[in-house]
Design a protein around this motif. Structure first.
Motif, PDB file in Angstrom:
ATOM      1  N   ASP A  29       0.764  -1.240   0.000  1.00  0.00           N
ATOM      2  CA  ASP A  29       0.000   0.000   0.000  1.00  0.00           C
ATOM      3  C   ASP A  29       0.800   1.299   0.000  1.00  0.00           C
ATOM      4  O   ASP A  29       0.262   2.339  -0.370  1.00  0.00           O
ATOM      5  N   LEU A  30       2.059   1.290   0.429  1.00  0.00           N
ATOM      6  CA  LEU A  30       2.809   2.545   0.462  1.00  0.00           C
ATOM      7  C   LEU A  30       3.960   2.589  -0.530  1.00  0.00           C
ATOM      8  O   LEU A  30       4.183   3.612  -1.186  1.00  0.00           O
ATOM      9  N   PHE A  31       4.722   1.499  -0.677  1.00  0.00           N
ATOM     10  CA  PHE A  31       5.856   1.514  -1.594  1.00  0.00           C
ATOM     11  C   PHE A  31       5.454   1.876  -3.027  1.00  0.00           C
ATOM     12  O   PHE A  31       6.172   2.642  -3.689  1.00  0.00           O
ATOM     13  N   PRO A  32       4.317   1.361  -3.548  1.00  0.00           N
ATOM     14  CA  PRO A  32       3.975   1.713  -4.941  1.00  0.00           C
ATOM     15  C   PRO A  32       3.721   3.201  -5.149  1.00  0.00           C
ATOM     16  O   PRO A  32       3.812   3.693  -6.269  1.00  0.00           O
ATOM     17  N   HIS A  33       3.403   3.937  -4.087  1.00  0.00           N
ATOM     18  CA  HIS A  33       3.018   5.339  -4.234  1.00  0.00           C
ATOM     19  C   HIS A  33       4.071   6.321  -3.726  1.00  0.00           C
ATOM     20  O   HIS A  33       4.269   7.381  -4.334  1.00  0.00           O
ATOM     21  N   ILE A  34       4.733   6.007  -2.620  1.00  0.00           N
ATOM     22  CA  ILE A  34       5.740   6.944  -2.090  1.00  0.00           C
ATOM     23  C   ILE A  34       7.092   6.265  -1.877  1.00  0.00           C
ATOM     24  O   ILE A  34       8.026   6.903  -1.406  1.00  0.00           O
ATOM     25  N   GLY A  35       7.210   5.005  -2.228  1.00  0.00           N
ATOM     26  CA  GLY A  35       8.446   4.267  -1.968  1.00  0.00           C
ATOM     27  C   GLY A  35       9.676   4.850  -2.629  1.00  0.00           C
ATOM     28  O   GLY A  35      10.767   4.823  -2.070  1.00  0.00           O
ATOM     29  N   ALA A  36       9.520   5.408  -3.834  1.00  0.00           N
ATOM     30  CA  ALA A  36      10.674   5.920  -4.583  1.00  0.00           C
ATOM     31  C   ALA A  36      11.003   7.367  -4.244  1.00  0.00           C
ATOM     32  O   ALA A  36      11.996   7.900  -4.744  1.00  0.00           O
ATOM     33  N   LEU A  37      10.196   7.994  -3.405  1.00  0.00           N
ATOM     34  CA  LEU A  37      10.432   9.402  -3.080  1.00  0.00           C
ATOM     35  C   LEU A  37      11.450   9.551  -1.958  1.00  0.00           C
ATOM     36  O   LEU A  37      11.449   8.769  -1.004  1.00  0.00           O
ATOM     37  N   PRO A  38      12.318  10.553  -2.037  1.00  0.00           N
ATOM     38  CA  PRO A  38      13.235  10.821  -0.921  1.00  0.00           C
ATOM     39  C   PRO A  38      12.436  11.141   0.338  1.00  0.00           C
ATOM     40  O   PRO A  38      11.395  11.804   0.278  1.00  0.00           O
ATOM     41  N   MET A  39      12.931  10.702   1.468  1.00  0.00           N
ATOM     42  CA  MET A  39      12.223  10.891   2.727  1.00  0.00           C
ATOM     43  C   MET A  39      11.887  12.356   2.971  1.00  0.00           C
ATOM     44  O   MET A  39      10.779  12.690   3.391  1.00  0.00           O
ATOM     45  N   GLY A  40      12.863  13.231   2.716  1.00  0.00           N
ATOM     46  CA  GLY A  40      12.660  14.647   2.991  1.00  0.00           C
ATOM     47  C   GLY A  40      11.633  15.310   2.100  1.00  0.00           C
ATOM     48  O   GLY A  40      11.182  16.420   2.393  1.00  0.00           O
ATOM     49  N   ASN A  41      11.257  14.651   0.994  1.00  0.00           N
ATOM     50  CA  ASN A  41      10.290  15.235   0.058  1.00  0.00           C
ATOM     51  C   ASN A  41       8.856  14.820   0.347  1.00  0.00           C
ATOM     52  O   ASN A  41       7.928  15.294  -0.307  1.00  0.00           O
ATOM     53  N   ILE A  42       8.674  13.882   1.268  1.00  0.00           N
ATOM     54  CA  ILE A  42       7.332  13.369   1.543  1.00  0.00           C
ATOM     55  C   ILE A  42       6.667  14.253   2.599  1.00  0.00           C
ATOM     56  O   ILE A  42       7.070  14.275   3.759  1.00  0.00           O
ATOM     57  N   THR A  43       5.654  14.959   2.185  1.00  0.00           N
ATOM     58  CA  THR A  43       4.914  15.844   3.073  1.00  0.00           C
ATOM     59  C   THR A  43       3.665  15.139   3.593  1.00  0.00           C
ATOM     60  O   THR A  43       3.299  14.059   3.108  1.00  0.00           O
TER      61      THR A  43
END
Length: 413
Positions: free
Chosen positions: A131-145
């Motif tokens: 449920d999370l990797f397909p949507h935010i898994g590839a984003l850098p941690m600091g970019n996830i708001t």
């Protein structure tokens, strides 16, 4: 200067291990006796001759090799060693990859899973993978708001998995806190989503909670015409009010009929991995009625491992659906009574109808853990006398209800 045709046709003479075919500016194609072809650019730096590998032909074309050569010449012109510059670029690239939510989550998982039960660990990572990797898994941690995280959780929410969405918010919070601790991000956005998701509608397990209804249930169990082993499981579920999984997995080796005591190993209890490995066993005193049920059952299943073996194989314990199906056969659907409901029935009726029983003793017998340094005190031996008295009172009370006796209401007026 080389051409594409010359690169395709280049071969190593039989009497050599490798041959070089020069282009320009130090670029050349090296052909090994095995037939493999690799690009290199030769240059001087710091008074020494060096060479930089640019990849295999034809995966790296002649044009791409020349571009690589030009980049190396530019780096050298700026005072950088092209080989060292590439090493730095690889380190930076690797470090950037380690900043993504998925990379940090998997690192967090590897760090923490040793303290989790295998079942919990599997669920933890599977939820993220689904449920999370397909949507935010590839984003850098600091970019996830917070809005980005909420968008991913909304997808789970929209399919009706409200509780899973809340669990994922907590799980994501664990990952972000680990990211803060290891320097991959500066803050955890998960707390910002408090109240943003649909509330979880808590649905309690159905249970019989009134004395008259409990009496009807006990009479129904007493007249159960199915398998005697299943009838015994129903009776002990009521008499002992332990978790359904523990009832099903009861082993004869754990039962001491002379001492009227069932000792459930810590590894079988609903606890943390540390508690399963280092905790005390859970002690369940057996009222005379429970001992009588087990003695009647012993000739039927006492030759095997389990008190309640599978009706199909006999090698495993009883299926989790057996008691539920038996209740349905007695006319109790999931909306009226469940195997887990015997615990709620006992807790409610004991605390409301039996005088002098401490809530702490009830909670101890239910194996409800308590946080804090005194939590494990619930399972210490000094509670055994109170437990024995309570279990005897409870068994006698069930007999009174089954007989249809008028039961005194001990609740405060």
């Amino acid at each position: 200067m080389l051409t594409d045709a010359a690169c395709r046709n280049a071969s190593c003479p039989d009497d050599k291990a490798r041959a070089r075919f020069a282009d320009a500016g130090g670029l050349y194609l090296e052909v090994a006796a095995s037939g493999s072809k690799r690009w290199f650019v030769k240059y001087r730096f710091g008074g020494k001759e060096k060479r930089l590998a640019l990849g295999n032909y034809p995966l790296v074309s002649l044009k791409e090799a020349r571009e690589g050569r030009d980049k190396a010449r530019k780096a050298r012109g700026e005072g950088e060693d092209p080989v060292q510059a590439r090493r730095v670029a690889k380190v930076v690239s690797k470090a950037a990859g380690a900043q993504t939510f998925e990379a940090v989550a998997r690192e967090c998982f590897e760090t923490k899973k040793g303290g989790w039960s295998p079942k919990y660990a599997a669920r933890w990572i599977e939820r993220l993978e689904k449920d999370l990797f397909p949507h935010i898994g590839a984003l850098p941690m600091g970019n996830i708001t917070a809005p980005l995280l909420l968008d991913a959780l909304r997808r789970v929410e929209k399919r009706g998995a409200i509780e899973t969405a809340h669990t994922l918010r907590q799980t994501a919070g664990q990952v972000f806190r680990y990211g803060v601790q290891t320097g991959r991000c500066e803050r955890d956005p998960a707390p910002d989503l408090h109240g943003a998701l649909q509330p979880v509608k808590v649905k309690h397990m159905a249970a019989v909670l009134e004395p008259t209804s409990a009496g009807e249930l006990m009479r129904a169990i007493d007249s159960y015409a199915g398998q005697p082993v299943t009838r015994a499981a129903l009776l002990l579920s009521a008499l002992l009010f332990q978790r359904p999984g523990n009832i099903r997995a009861m082993e004869w080796a754990e039962v001491d009929l002379e001492r009227a005591l069932w000792t459930i190993p810590a590894a079988k209890m609903k606890r943390t991995l540390h508690g399963k490995e280092n905790g005390r066993p859970h002690l369940v005193p057996l009222a005379p009625q429970a001992v009588a049920v087990l003695k009647e059952l012993q000739p039927l299943t006492g030759h095997g491992r389990y008190v309640f073996p599978s009706l199909l194989t006999g090698e495993n314990c009883m299926s989790e659906n057996t008691v539920r199906a038996a209740l349905r056969r007695l006319g109790y659907g999931n909306g009226e009574m469940t195997p887990h409901g015997f615990r709620a029935m006992a807790r409610t009726l004991i605390i409301e109808r039996l005088p002098g029983v401490s809530p702490d003793v009830i909670e101890a017998q239910l194996a409800h853990g308590k946080s804090g340094p005194l939590g494990m005190a619930y399972d210490r031996a000094e509670f055994m006398e109170q437990r024995r008295q309570m279990m005897a009172l409870w068994a006698d009370y069930l007999d009174q209800l089954k007989a249809g006796a008028k039961v005194i209401d001990f609740r405060a007026a």
